[in-house]
Design an enzyme around this catalytic site. Structure first.
Site, short mmCIF file in Angstrom:
data_model
loop_
_atom_site.label_atom_id
_atom_site.label_comp_id
_atom_site.label_asym_id
_atom_site.label_seq_id
_atom_site.Cartn_x
_atom_site.Cartn_y
_atom_site.Cartn_z
N ARG A 10 0.81 -1.22 0.00
CA ARG A 10 0.00 0.00 0.00
C ARG A 10 0.85 1.27 0.00
O ARG A 10 0.34 2.36 -0.26
CB ARG A 10 -0.95 -0.01 1.20
N ALA A 398 32.80 42.63 -0.30
CA ALA A 398 31.60 42.17 -1.00
C ALA A 398 31.94 41.72 -2.42
O ALA A 398 32.78 42.30 -3.10
CB ALA A 398 30.58 43.29 -1.05
N TYR A 405 38.28 25.92 -8.84
CA TYR A 405 38.18 24.80 -9.78
C TYR A 405 38.72 25.20 -11.14
O TYR A 405 38.28 26.20 -11.73
CB TYR A 405 36.70 24.39 -9.90
N SER A 423 36.55 44.84 -2.24
CA SER A 423 35.33 44.37 -2.89
C SER A 423 35.60 43.90 -4.30
O SER A 423 36.52 44.36 -4.98
CB SER A 423 34.29 45.50 -2.92
#
Length: 507
Positions: A10, A398, A405, A423
């Site tokens: 079920r 920021a 990679y 930044s």
């Protein structure tokens, strides 16, 4: 003994029913935890459907448990008989290995005492409830003790028929019950305690002379009475605790009930949960005193929340350790560590291998992976930090990207202590920035930066005067520029080739 041989059709799933999960554990794992709390001499799980997957899971979460294979003979009675064979054989083998045989026969070495039989699909049954059932069984000296429940609608359940003294006279299946028996609201939960000798003898007599051609475990109850044994019953204080899971609706209902139980237990232990209705906490999660869980929080796996920490709103943490006094706001985290009094979020993604130090900060729209962020270091906004080590007290500007990679391999970036990264920087790994180094805004760092050095690689800014009016005539920009040129005190006439500010001593 835990019965886990059924197919669970079920559920309509390729996953065996007992391996479906609620509160971070499979249904079978919940049953094994409850069994373990009894501190039994042996635990055996009876398997058949998807045998290899179920047995492998048992080996993972309860390596001490034995496995019994149910053969082609159907029915719960046959499942218990197969389990008893393994229990007896294991007990005999242990006695022989320990030199305890002496003059005793093999039959004398078989298991004795109370045998608890439960199911792998009743995740709300606790060890405490099973313990009370065992105590009731041994104190009275029953041959069989049944865990029962009273329900408002007993349709479909086996009814418990009691005698005048309260003993159980019979278990009558719904389809076989009389009109009077249909009105009985006490039902069989399918959880029992048997005297081992009584169970062994009765199972040898159970036949398959029924419409289903199965060996019914309920026949043992009648056989025990015929042999002169007393059959008792204990009513579960909460009927929901013995509800089985047969489909996904019941799975969700059991999950909700279990979550409610877990959340309420943590609140009673000194944790503030602002909105229990939107808070989900797995069974293996731990929370410290005075932790606060805000709305929309999901805590999964082995997550640990420290004392005085605040998590949420709208956060999902899986296997994350959050330190004392830390704040985690709108965060998705997996296999990460957050130090004491650190601040994370909002809208932050902590991927596996992230470690944030004491008073560290990982701010809004930041993603980290396999990164160690030192004590007091800050990655405040809009950055990706992958495969990196950031020293204490460093501030990452920021929009900074740690480029880890190269299309084939991952490389690591090491940033020292008290570094100031400007930044919109791009750090091309492998690269090292020494302690106290600075980088200018917009810098692409391709080579190591010595301690205390400034890394910059920007070109002088050049302004091409009149470019908009010539190349974009008729646009709103061109019209705005023309108006500005005609205005008093306009900037017309400024040098078209400007040199930005330089640092003293730099060329």
């Amino acid at each position: 003994m835990i019965l886990a041989a059924g197919a669970g059709t079920r559920m309509r799933s390729a996953t065996p029913k007992v391996l479906h999960r609620i509160a971070g554990r499979t249904l079978l794992h919940h049953a094994l935890v409850a069994a373990h709390e009894l501190q039994p001499a042996r635990t055996v799980v009876v398997v058949r459907h998807e045998r290899e997957a179920v047995a492998a899971h048992v080996a993972e979460v309860a390596p001490h448990a034995l496995i019994a294979d149910q053969d082609d003979v159907p029915g719960t009675g046959r499942a218990v008989a197969c389990g008893m064979s393994v229990l007896d054989a294991t007990t005999v083998a242990a006695a022989v290995a320990g030199g305890q045989v002496g003059d005793r026969s093999v039959l004398d070495l078989q298991i004795e005492g109370a045998v608890v039989v439960t199911s792998g699909d009743v995740p709300l049954v606790t060890g405490e409830l099973l313990g009370r059932l065992v105590d009731a069984h041994t104190e009275i000296g029953n041959a069989v003790t049944i865990l029962t429940a009273k329900v408002p609608d007993p349709t479909g359940y086996g009814r418990i028929v009691r005698g005048t003294t309260g003993d159980v006279m019979a278990i009558v299946e719904h389809r076989d019950a009389t009109d009077e028996q249909h009105r009985i609201d006490e039902i069989n939960s399918g959880i029992y305690v048997f005297d081992a000798a009584v169970l062994r003898d009765a199972l040898a007599q159970v036949g398959r002379d029924n419409s289903q051609g199965e060996m019914y475990l309920t026949d043992v109850v009648a056989l025990a009475r015929e042999a002169g044994g007393r059959v008792g019953a204990m009513i579960a204080p909460d009927a929901s605790a013995v509800e089985g899971v047969n489909d996904r609706v019941q799975l969700a209902n059991a999950g909700a009930q279990l979550n409610r139980r877990i959340v309420e237990a943590w609140m009673r232990a000194g944790v503030t949960v602002v909105d229990p209705a939107t808070t989900w906490i797995d069974a293996d999660v731990t929370l410290g005193e005075d932790a606060t869980i805000l709305q929309g929080v999901q805590l999964h796996g082995s997550t640990r929340i420290g004392s005085g920490a605040t998590v949420g709103p709208d956060s999902t943490l899986t296997n994350v350790a959050v330190g004392d006094g830390a704040t985690v706001t709108r965060v998705h985290g997996l296999d990460a560590v957050v130090g004491d009094r650190a601040t994370i979020g909002p809208f932050t993604y902590l991927r596996p291998g992230t470690i944030v130090g004491v008073k560290g900060k990982v701010g809004g729209f930041v993603e980290t992976k396999n990164a160690r962020i030192g004590d007091g270091a800050k990655v405040p906004h809009l950055s990706y930090v992958g495969d990196a080590e950031i020293g204490e007290g460093t501030n990452v500007g920021a929009g900074t990207i740690f480029v880890n990679y190269d299309g084939v391999h991952k490389h690591r970036t090491v940033v020292g202590a008290h570094v100031r990264i400007g930044s919109d920087n791009t750090l091309i790994a492998p690269v090292t920035l020494g302690d106290g180094a600075y980088t200018g805004a917009g810098t692409t760092v391709r080579h190591d930066v010595p301690p205390g050095a400034l890394a910059i690689n920007s070109s002088p800014q050049q302004n091409v005067d009149g470019w908009v009016e010539r190349r974009r005539p008729g646009t709103q920009s061109a019209e705005a520029a023309e108006r500005a040129r005609r205005a008093p005190g306009s900037h017309e006439g400024l040098s078209s080739g400007g040199q930005g500010p330089t640092h003293e001593g730099e060329s």
